[in-house]
Design a protein around this motif. Structure first.
Motif: not given
Length: 113
Positions: A38-54
């Motif tokens: 559950a934690q791994a899924t939550a962390d991945q969903l947050l990363r997908n939502l936020l993206g990253f900055s270039a």
């Protein structure tokens, strides 16, 4: 199972202690059976939502009209750069013949551009 993942970046617009506060998203998945999953899924969903900055630093002709947060288009085929960027910082030289340095940021999704 239950897991929580927050945007912990204080400079992010979605920072969980920022102006929008804590805005949860609830996901139900019958395949998740363990807290770790559950934690791994939550962390991945947050990363997908936020993206990253270039980040990108450029120099060019002086334009005193720039403001932090302004959106500029950058195209340089030789460097494979093409897109819209937000101005994070810049200088304004006092010499009209000088060049202006800009630091730019582009938000990208985890899947690419």
């Amino acid at each position: 199972m239950r897991a929580v993942a927050w945007d912990e970046e204080p400079t992010s617009a979605t920072y969980h202690l920022g102006p929008y506060g804590e805005v949860p998203q609830f996901i139900t998945d019958q395949l998740i059976k363990m807290v770790e999953d559950a934690q791994a899924t939550a962390d991945q969903l947050l990363r997908n939502l936020l993206g990253f900055s270039a980040y990108l630093s450029i120099t060019g002709i002086v334009n005193p009209a720039y403001e932090v947060g302004a959106v500029v288009e950058v195209r340089r085929a030789r460097s494979h750069v093409a897109g819209l960027y937000a101005v994070d910082s810049f200088n304004v030289p006092l010499d009209a013949k000088g060049t202006q340095a800009l630091t730019l940021r582009q938000k990208r999704t985890a899947g690419g551009g």
